[in-house]
Design an enzyme around this catalytic site. Structure first.
Site, mmCIF file in Angstrom:
data_model
loop_
_atom_site.group_PDB
_atom_site.id
_atom_site.type_symbol
_atom_site.label_atom_id
_atom_site.label_comp_id
_atom_site.label_asym_id
_atom_site.label_seq_id
_atom_site.Cartn_x
_atom_site.Cartn_y
_atom_site.Cartn_z
ATOM 1 N N HIS A 77 -72.024 -20.624 -18.737
ATOM 2 C CA HIS A 77 -72.798 -21.607 -18.729
ATOM 3 C C HIS A 77 -73.924 -21.238 -17.772
ATOM 4 O O HIS A 77 -73.704 -20.969 -16.503
ATOM 5 C CB HIS A 77 -72.048 -22.790 -18.141
ATOM 6 C CG HIS A 77 -72.855 -24.166 -17.715
ATOM 7 N ND1 HIS A 77 -72.499 -25.454 -18.055
ATOM 8 C CD2 HIS A 77 -73.903 -24.305 -17.013
ATOM 9 C CE1 HIS A 77 -73.124 -26.240 -17.318
ATOM 10 N NE2 HIS A 77 -74.074 -25.700 -16.964
ATOM 11 N N ASP A 128 -69.904 -28.819 -27.502
ATOM 12 C CA ASP A 128 -69.998 -28.843 -25.997
ATOM 13 C C ASP A 128 -69.065 -30.303 -25.919
ATOM 14 O O ASP A 128 -69.640 -31.185 -24.993
ATOM 15 C CB ASP A 128 -70.960 -28.877 -25.148
ATOM 16 C CG ASP A 128 -70.714 -28.826 -23.979
ATOM 17 O OD1 ASP A 128 -69.635 -28.667 -23.320
ATOM 18 O OD2 ASP A 128 -71.648 -28.785 -22.847
ATOM 19 N N HIS A 152 -65.970 -38.778 -21.473
ATOM 20 C CA HIS A 152 -65.918 -39.432 -20.009
ATOM 21 C C HIS A 152 -65.595 -40.913 -20.519
ATOM 22 O O HIS A 152 -66.195 -41.294 -21.687
ATOM 23 C CB HIS A 152 -67.083 -39.509 -19.307
ATOM 24 C CG HIS A 152 -67.366 -38.019 -18.840
ATOM 25 N ND1 HIS A 152 -66.585 -37.231 -17.921
ATOM 26 C CD2 HIS A 152 -68.515 -37.070 -19.016
ATOM 27 C CE1 HIS A 152 -67.116 -36.191 -17.696
ATOM 28 N NE2 HIS A 152 -68.050 -35.984 -18.470
ATOM 29 N N HIS A 173 -64.277 -29.640 -24.317
ATOM 30 C CA HIS A 173 -63.501 -29.984 -23.293
ATOM 31 C C HIS A 173 -62.559 -31.287 -23.799
ATOM 32 O O HIS A 173 -62.907 -32.226 -23.886
ATOM 33 C CB HIS A 173 -64.296 -30.597 -22.284
ATOM 34 C CG HIS A 173 -65.432 -29.303 -21.742
ATOM 35 N ND1 HIS A 173 -65.264 -28.368 -20.597
ATOM 36 C CD2 HIS A 173 -66.629 -29.072 -22.198
ATOM 37 C CE1 HIS A 173 -66.374 -27.725 -20.713
ATOM 38 N NE2 HIS A 173 -67.304 -28.115 -21.488
ATOM 39 N N PHE A 174 -61.254 -30.925 -24.084
ATOM 40 C CA PHE A 174 -60.203 -32.076 -24.284
ATOM 41 C C PHE A 174 -59.583 -32.666 -23.240
ATOM 42 O O PHE A 174 -58.673 -33.323 -23.450
ATOM 43 C CB PHE A 174 -59.469 -31.258 -25.461
ATOM 44 C CG PHE A 174 -60.218 -31.266 -26.801
ATOM 45 C CD1 PHE A 174 -61.380 -31.719 -27.093
ATOM 46 C CD2 PHE A 174 -59.429 -30.736 -27.865
ATOM 47 C CE1 PHE A 174 -61.905 -31.704 -28.347
ATOM 48 C CE2 PHE A 174 -59.917 -30.529 -29.201
ATOM 49 C CZ PHE A 174 -61.252 -31.144 -29.336
ATOM 50 N N ARG A 175 -59.800 -32.054 -22.112
ATOM 51 C CA ARG A 175 -59.501 -32.894 -20.703
ATOM 52 C C ARG A 175 -57.933 -32.745 -20.463
ATOM 53 O O ARG A 175 -57.493 -33.506 -19.559
ATOM 54 C CB ARG A 175 -59.834 -34.350 -20.968
ATOM 55 C CG ARG A 175 -61.432 -34.561 -21.140
ATOM 56 C CD ARG A 175 -62.381 -33.755 -20.014
ATOM 57 N NE ARG A 175 -63.318 -34.366 -20.344
ATOM 58 C CZ ARG A 175 -64.874 -33.621 -19.700
ATOM 59 N NH1 ARG A 175 -64.601 -32.533 -18.877
ATOM 60 N NH2 ARG A 175 -65.951 -33.946 -19.964
ATOM 61 N N HIS A 196 -74.752 -23.436 -25.078
ATOM 62 C CA HIS A 196 -75.962 -24.321 -24.969
ATOM 63 C C HIS A 196 -77.134 -24.112 -24.512
ATOM 64 O O HIS A 196 -77.469 -24.905 -23.432
ATOM 65 C CB HIS A 196 -74.792 -25.744 -24.467
ATOM 66 C CG HIS A 196 -74.227 -25.319 -23.124
ATOM 67 N ND1 HIS A 196 -74.703 -24.675 -22.004
ATOM 68 C CD2 HIS A 196 -73.281 -25.825 -22.697
ATOM 69 C CE1 HIS A 196 -74.064 -24.670 -20.958
ATOM 70 N NE2 HIS A 196 -72.828 -25.143 -21.231
ATOM 71 N N ASN A 232 -62.054 -25.833 -17.426
ATOM 72 C CA ASN A 232 -62.124 -26.705 -16.267
ATOM 73 C C ASN A 232 -61.446 -28.022 -16.469
ATOM 74 O O ASN A 232 -61.810 -28.783 -16.384
ATOM 75 C CB ASN A 232 -63.677 -26.689 -15.900
ATOM 76 C CG ASN A 232 -64.477 -27.350 -17.056
ATOM 77 O OD1 ASN A 232 -64.137 -27.137 -18.268
ATOM 78 N ND2 ASN A 232 -65.485 -28.139 -16.776
#
Length: 446
Positions: free
Chosen positions: A179, A311, A315, A63-65, A237, A95
């Protein structure tokens, strides 16, 4: 660098370790042999004596945002950290904000990565309760796969309509990555502990709230549906011993219709680490018992678990230090995943050949990645040089994530990544990531 010669490396590839040289031209491996001699002023020679040469790691879950959450991370910042960690290709999740649930939004992410990524890249398309028509438009030769959240997610990405889920499974040839956590079970558990503690629930309750039952209920349902519909399913995961009974090691990976993955944090940490690490190791699914961790290792080594991924989900430290109900789940891992696994090699837990199989070869097989994941003539020169006896300590000063923290801070790793090559170009050397970006869009043999 149009011509590169790597001399005298211990080459780890396809279950063997052999000493030899690798010659690269225009980003492609041309020859692998001993005592190669290629002369000329334009040949860049790297002396790899005493070092091990691995294929570049393919991380199938990050997740590189970007877009929308770039105060946490960007494709540029996290791909820099990835190549420093020997990860030369990544597959990013949908997401983001906005979510990659239309072809237009998906292509926006590809366009951004083409400008800013240090590593090779692909993105998963996101499934929802109401975008089946868009899913059917996805070109399976150009996109890594489809991601479905069957447990807690953001916005409209929780797929909880069973008829829609069945229709998606029946309607796509894409690899469906899931997931798996049962939403209702988690909600009920959370209410019990909120009544007892309010928002400041002790972090060691996390694996009880996001329980073994929640994981097993969801993953077993997804697998049953895949068997019923013939869908190609990959379960992300995994975290519990109980779930290991759902997977098979008697079928070669290339023939498996249902595959399984474990992440670095579930192999490294256990519930005993919550007291020290607190919400820094709050992940979904939760880090669980030592017995679960032991079962994951057993299943990894006997091939019920096919892939090791990260994964990676950064944050800010400020966000992570909130009380339980407000602290987001996830943490940064791409820079430290391969060094962590090499530490397990030093402990006698896993061989170098098995690490390469699970982190390089198998993601390439599972997602049909074209000409990557191996050290072979004709393949792209995504390569990692590792010094197995050059200890270093993870400190704030050498953490490359935009969030500037790591659950491994303070750990000393015995092995150091000295060089990373992406498409034959030197992308990283001894704690320095070069500014020039060499990442390419992944393609798929489907």
């Amino acid at each position: 660098m149009e011509k590169v010669l790597i001399k005298d490396a211990h080459i780890v590839n396809e279950g063997t370790i052999v000493r030899g040289d690798v010659y690269i031209e225009h980003g492609i491996i041309l020859e692998i042999s001993q005592n190669l001699s290629v002369k000329g002023p334009d040949v860049h020679v790297f002396d790899a004596e005493g070092k091990h040469l691995l294929p570049g790691v393919i991380d199938d879950q990050v997740h590189f945002r970007e877009p929308g959450l770039t105060h946490k991370a960007t494709i540029g910042s996290e791909s820099r950290a990835a190549v420093a960690g020997g990860i030369t290709s990544f597959i990013e999740m949908p997401n983001t904000v906005p979510q990659a649930t239309t072809i237009e939004k998906l292509e926006d992410k590809f366009s951004r990565a083409a400008e800013t990524s240090h590593a090779n890249y692909s993105f998963m398309f996101g499934g929802t309760n109401d975008n089946l028509s868009e899913i059917k438009k996805v070109d399976k030769t150009k996109v890594a796969g489809l991601k479905l959240f069957l447990g807690s997610s953001t916005g409209n990405m929780l797929v909880d309509d069973e008829e829609v889920l069945r229709e998606i499974f029946k309607s796509t040839d894409l690899v469906i990555s899931v997931h798996c956590e049962d939403e209702e079970t988690i909600k009920n558990n959370l209410e019990i502990y909120k009544e007892r503690y309010g928002d400041d629930i002790p972090i060691n309750m996390h694996p009880i709230i996001r329980s073994e039952e929640a994981c097993y209920l969801s993953s077993s349902k997804a697998i049953a549906l895949a068997k019923e519909t013939g869908a190609r399913l990959h379960v992300f995961h995994l975290s519990t011993a109980k779930e290991m009974e759902l997977f098979d090691n008697k079928i070669p990976l290339k023939d498996k219709k249902i595959t399984a993955e474990v992440c670095i944090h579930h192999l490294w940490f256990s519930d005993e680490d919550y007291e020290d690490k607190q919400t820094l190791i709050k992940w979904n699914p939760a880090v669980k018992k030592k017995t679960d961790r032991a079962a994951l290792w057993e299943a990894l080594l006997d091939d019920r678990l096919d892939v090791i991924a990260t994964d990676h989900a950064p944050h800010t430290l400020e966000e992570k230090q909130n009380v339980y109900t407000k602290a987001p789940s996830g943490g940064p891992l791409v820079q430290h995943a391969l060094p962590a696994m090499l530490e397990k090699y030093h402990e006698g837990k896993i061989s170098l050949e098995k690490i390469v199989e699970k982190m390089c070869h198998n993601p390439a097989i599972l997602f049909d990645v074209e000409k990557r994941g191996y050290i072979k003539p004709g393949y792209y020169a995504d390569l990692v040089l590792v010094d197995l006896n050059n200890p270093w300590t993870v400190t704030t000063d050498n953490i490359l994530y935009k969030c500037k923290w790591s659950p491994f801070e303070g750990n000393t790793f015995k092995s150091r990544i000295s060089h990373t090559f992406v498409n034959g170009q030197l992308a990283y050397k001894n704690f320095k990531v070069y500014d020039e970006k060499h990442g390419k869009r992944l393609t798929f043999n489907r």
